[in-house]
Motif scaffolding. Structure first.
Motif, PDB file in Angstrom:
ATOM      1  N   LYS A 117       0.825  -1.207   0.000  1.00 56.34           N
ATOM      2  CA  LYS A 117       0.000   0.000   0.000  1.00 56.34           C
ATOM      3  C   LYS A 117       0.862   1.261   0.000  1.00 56.34           C
ATOM      4  O   LYS A 117       0.518   2.263  -0.625  1.00 56.34           O
ATOM      5  CB  LYS A 117      -0.940   0.004   1.211  1.00 56.34           C
ATOM      6  CG  LYS A 117      -2.105  -0.955   1.085  1.00 56.34           C
ATOM      7  CD  LYS A 117      -3.068  -0.815   2.257  1.00 56.34           C
ATOM      8  CE  LYS A 117      -4.267  -1.754   2.105  1.00 56.34           C
ATOM      9  NZ  LYS A 117      -5.206  -1.643   3.253  1.00 56.34           N
ATOM     10  N   LEU A 121       0.740   4.396  -2.734  1.00 60.37           N
ATOM     11  CA  LEU A 121       0.626   5.815  -2.401  1.00 60.37           C
ATOM     12  C   LEU A 121       1.792   6.619  -2.959  1.00 60.37           C
ATOM     13  O   LEU A 121       1.620   7.776  -3.363  1.00 60.37           O
ATOM     14  CB  LEU A 121       0.543   5.993  -0.887  1.00 60.37           C
ATOM     15  CG  LEU A 121      -0.766   5.526  -0.257  1.00 60.37           C
ATOM     16  CD1 LEU A 121      -0.650   5.571   1.270  1.00 60.37           C
ATOM     17  CD2 LEU A 121      -1.933   6.390  -0.704  1.00 60.37           C
ATOM     18  N   GLU A 175      -5.279  13.869   1.154  1.00 59.77           N
ATOM     19  CA  GLU A 175      -5.749  12.487   1.314  1.00 59.77           C
ATOM     20  C   GLU A 175      -4.596  11.503   1.193  1.00 59.77           C
ATOM     21  O   GLU A 175      -4.479  10.553   1.983  1.00 59.77           O
ATOM     22  CB  GLU A 175      -6.815  12.185   0.256  1.00 59.77           C
ATOM     23  CG  GLU A 175      -7.392  10.782   0.350  1.00 59.77           C
ATOM     24  CD  GLU A 175      -8.429  10.508  -0.731  1.00 59.77           C
ATOM     25  OE1 GLU A 175      -8.787   9.330  -0.899  1.00 59.77           O
ATOM     26  OE2 GLU A 175      -8.867  11.464  -1.402  1.00 59.77           O
ATOM     27  N   ASP A 178      -2.221  11.930   4.302  1.00 61.53           N
ATOM     28  CA  ASP A 178      -2.834  11.389   5.520  1.00 61.53           C
ATOM     29  C   ASP A 178      -2.825   9.861   5.501  1.00 61.53           C
ATOM     30  O   ASP A 178      -2.563   9.215   6.535  1.00 61.53           O
ATOM     31  CB  ASP A 178      -4.266  11.898   5.677  1.00 61.53           C
ATOM     32  CG  ASP A 178      -4.325  13.371   6.044  1.00 61.53           C
ATOM     33  OD1 ASP A 178      -3.279  13.934   6.404  1.00 61.53           O
ATOM     34  OD2 ASP A 178      -5.427  13.959   5.963  1.00 61.53           O
ATOM     35  N   GLU A 179      -3.115   9.293   4.335  1.00 63.45           N
ATOM     36  CA  GLU A 179      -3.146   7.833   4.235  1.00 63.45           C
ATOM     37  C   GLU A 179      -1.744   7.254   4.432  1.00 63.45           C
ATOM     38  O   GLU A 179      -1.572   6.209   5.071  1.00 63.45           O
ATOM     39  CB  GLU A 179      -3.709   7.412   2.875  1.00 63.45           C
ATOM     40  CG  GLU A 179      -4.028   5.924   2.793  1.00 63.45           C
ATOM     41  CD  GLU A 179      -4.759   5.536   1.521  1.00 63.45           C
ATOM     42  OE1 GLU A 179      -4.876   4.326   1.273  1.00 63.45           O
ATOM     43  OE2 GLU A 179      -5.203   6.439   0.774  1.00 63.45           O
ATOM     44  N   GLU A 180      -0.737   7.953   3.897  1.00 65.49           N
ATOM     45  CA  GLU A 180       0.643   7.484   4.078  1.00 65.49           C
ATOM     46  C   GLU A 180       1.009   7.466   5.556  1.00 65.49           C
ATOM     47  O   GLU A 180       1.599   6.501   6.058  1.00 65.49           O
ATOM     48  CB  GLU A 180       1.614   8.383   3.314  1.00 65.49           C
ATOM     49  CG  GLU A 180       3.057   7.964   3.467  1.00 65.49           C
ATOM     50  CD  GLU A 180       4.015   8.880   2.729  1.00 65.49           C
ATOM     51  OE1 GLU A 180       5.092   9.184   3.282  1.00 65.49           O
ATOM     52  OE2 GLU A 180       3.697   9.279   1.586  1.00 65.49           O
TER      53      GLU A 180
END
Length: 202
Positions: A117, A121, A175, A178-180
């Protein structure tokens, strides 16, 4: 590409820098596959060295040289505690990886919960950087076999970096960022206010 990240607290910043510089003069000419490095010392005297080789085999061959062992015995004396090594065969460069003209480098580290994942990203963030963070002039992401993540982000200056991070980020970029961060445990930021760089002469 293969990257080795070496870091630890040092007791003598000037002495450590001088010993690091001596490696570039005395040992770099014989280091097969050496590509370059990004180096710096934080305000609380943590030395960070991100050294690049063309392959893991080249890095190991360098470590096996007697002159390397002799140099390291000298370098090791500058550390005031344990030294951490992260050997990373998983290396990604963004915007060509960085620039020797950078005036500020921020190092972001943490344990990746899901390496696949993270890679997804990183692919997303590549096209976003020039659009939303023109202050970033390069970055590298290295992940070791245990999933420990080290990202180096190069900026022209710390002032530009601080101004840009203070601005509200567009939703699509926020987004991804933040996801990282959610994919990393024990996140640590190391600011290198006076970084220095090396590029292989050959």
């Amino acid at each position: 590409m293969f990257m080795q990240i070496i870091q630890g607290s040092i007791s003598d910043p000037d002495g450590a820098r001088a010993t690091m510089d001596r490696w570039l003069v005395d040992l770099e000419p014989g280091a097969i596959g050496y590509l370059g490095g990004t180096f710096g010392i934080t305000d609380d005297n943590v030395l960070v060295a991100c050294v690049r080789f063309d392959s893991e085999a080249s890095a190991h061959a360098n470590s096996a040289r007697p002159e390397q062992a002799q140099w390291w015995s000298e370098m090791e004396r500058h550390f005031s505690g344990p030294v951490t090594f992260h050997d990373c065969s998983d290396v990604t460069l963004l915007l060509d990886g960085g620039s020797d003209d950078a005036g500020f480098v921020q190092v972001i580290q943490g344990k990746a919960k899901d390496v696949a994942k993270v890679h997804g990203l990183v692919e997303k963030s590549g096209p976003l950087l020039p659009k939303y963070r023109p202050d970033v002039i390069g970055a590298s992401i290295a992940i070791d076999g245990d999933g420990y993540f080290t990202e180096t982000v190069a900026f022209r200056s710390e002032a530009e970096a601080r101004q840009a991070e203070a601005r509200e980020m567009p939703a699509e970029a926020k987004e991804v960022m933040d996801e990282e961060m959610m994919l990393l445990d024990d996140v640590r930021f190391l600011d290198l206010h006076h970084p220095w760089f090396a590029t292989a002469k050959r």
